[in-house]
Motif scaffolding. Structure first.
Motif, PDB file in Angstrom:
ATOM      1  N   LYS A  20       0.827  -1.211   0.000  1.00 59.50           N
ATOM      2  CA  LYS A  20       0.000   0.000   0.000  1.00 59.50           C
ATOM      3  C   LYS A  20       0.861   1.260   0.000  1.00 59.50           C
ATOM      4  O   LYS A  20       0.407   2.309  -0.453  1.00 59.50           O
ATOM      5  CB  LYS A  20      -0.962  -0.012   1.176  1.00 59.50           C
ATOM      6  CG  LYS A  20      -2.061  -1.046   1.001  1.00 59.50           C
ATOM      7  CD  LYS A  20      -3.066  -0.991   2.123  1.00 59.50           C
ATOM      8  CE  LYS A  20      -4.184  -1.988   1.872  1.00 59.50           C
ATOM      9  NZ  LYS A  20      -5.269  -1.852   2.838  1.00 59.50           N
ATOM     10  N   TRP A  21       2.070   1.159   0.504  1.00 61.66           N
ATOM     11  CA  TRP A  21       3.003   2.285   0.459  1.00 61.66           C
ATOM     12  C   TRP A  21       3.626   2.438  -0.927  1.00 61.66           C
ATOM     13  O   TRP A  21       4.317   3.405  -1.191  1.00 61.66           O
ATOM     14  CB  TRP A  21       4.121   2.113   1.472  1.00 61.66           C
ATOM     15  CG  TRP A  21       3.730   2.307   2.904  1.00 61.66           C
ATOM     16  CD1 TRP A  21       2.549   2.810   3.398  1.00 61.66           C
ATOM     17  CD2 TRP A  21       4.531   2.000   4.045  1.00 61.66           C
ATOM     18  NE1 TRP A  21       2.585   2.824   4.765  1.00 61.66           N
ATOM     19  CE2 TRP A  21       3.786   2.342   5.193  1.00 61.66           C
ATOM     20  CE3 TRP A  21       5.807   1.473   4.200  1.00 61.66           C
ATOM     21  CZ2 TRP A  21       4.278   2.174   6.487  1.00 61.66           C
ATOM     22  CZ3 TRP A  21       6.301   1.298   5.479  1.00 61.66           C
ATOM     23  CH2 TRP A  21       5.550   1.654   6.614  1.00 61.66           C
ATOM     24  N   HIS A  68       3.406   2.530  10.416  1.00 62.12           N
ATOM     25  CA  HIS A  68       2.019   2.591   9.935  1.00 62.12           C
ATOM     26  C   HIS A  68       1.088   3.118  11.029  1.00 62.12           C
ATOM     27  O   HIS A  68       0.232   3.974  10.774  1.00 62.12           O
ATOM     28  CB  HIS A  68       1.574   1.211   9.453  1.00 62.12           C
ATOM     29  CG  HIS A  68       0.169   1.179   8.979  1.00 62.12           C
ATOM     30  ND1 HIS A  68      -0.254   1.854   7.857  1.00 62.12           N
ATOM     31  CD2 HIS A  68      -0.924   0.566   9.481  1.00 62.12           C
ATOM     32  CE1 HIS A  68      -1.552   1.660   7.689  1.00 62.12           C
ATOM     33  NE2 HIS A  68      -1.971   0.876   8.658  1.00 62.12           N
ATOM     34  N   TYR A  82      -1.216   6.117   3.434  1.00 63.96           N
ATOM     35  CA  TYR A  82      -0.496   5.184   2.573  1.00 63.96           C
ATOM     36  C   TYR A  82       0.441   5.890   1.600  1.00 63.96           C
ATOM     37  O   TYR A  82       1.426   5.301   1.158  1.00 63.96           O
ATOM     38  CB  TYR A  82      -1.479   4.265   1.837  1.00 63.96           C
ATOM     39  CG  TYR A  82      -2.186   3.346   2.801  1.00 63.96           C
ATOM     40  CD1 TYR A  82      -1.487   2.328   3.445  1.00 63.96           C
ATOM     41  CD2 TYR A  82      -3.526   3.512   3.099  1.00 63.96           C
ATOM     42  CE1 TYR A  82      -2.113   1.497   4.360  1.00 63.96           C
ATOM     43  CE2 TYR A  82      -4.163   2.677   4.019  1.00 63.96           C
ATOM     44  CZ  TYR A  82      -3.446   1.677   4.637  1.00 63.96           C
ATOM     45  OH  TYR A  82      -4.060   0.853   5.546  1.00 63.96           O
TER      46      TYR A  82
END
Length: 123
Positions: A20-21, A68, A82
């Motif tokens: 997601k990053w 996160h 994200y």
């Protein structure tokens, strides 16, 4: 068996977050210090698969999860939560690079420093 389950789940969650990053598989392998095969299996989330991880790998997973968590505290918008790690950052530590570029070097120090910088932002 319980430790293997926790390690496997932690790795799978870290791989999901890295994805997601915007991390590539090569970056994820370097960040987590796992083999490409282990990274790919964690991404597939095969319920029958379990993995043994060493202390260094577990520490790396912990940093990913904590970065996160800190981003979720300081940022409201999921796009920013994200997206932050792939954005160019002009903080003196990042020096015009994204946090993802920094942690992709694969050394534990860079991962720790990135975690500290994000955590300090959350305070």
């Amino acid at each position: 068996m319980e430790n293997k389950d926790k390690a496997t789940t932690g790795l799978q969650v870290a791989v999901t977050i890295l994805g997601k990053w915007g991390a590539s598989s090569e970056q994820g392998v370097a960040i987590l210090r796992v083999s490409p095969e282990t990274y790919a299996r964690a991404r597939r989330r095969d319920p029958e698969w379990k993995v043994n991880l060493d202390e260094d790998q577990l520490t790396r997973i912990s940093y990913i999860l904590n970065i996160h968590a800190a981003l979720r505290v300081i940022l409201d918008n999921p796009k920013n939560v994200y997206g932050f790690m792939s954005m160019i950052n002009h903080n003196e530590y990042f020096n015009g690079r994204s946090p993802l570029q920094i942690i992709s070097q694969g050394n534990l120090y860079s991962l720790r420093e990135t975690w500290l910088r994000v955590t300090w932002s959350a305070l």
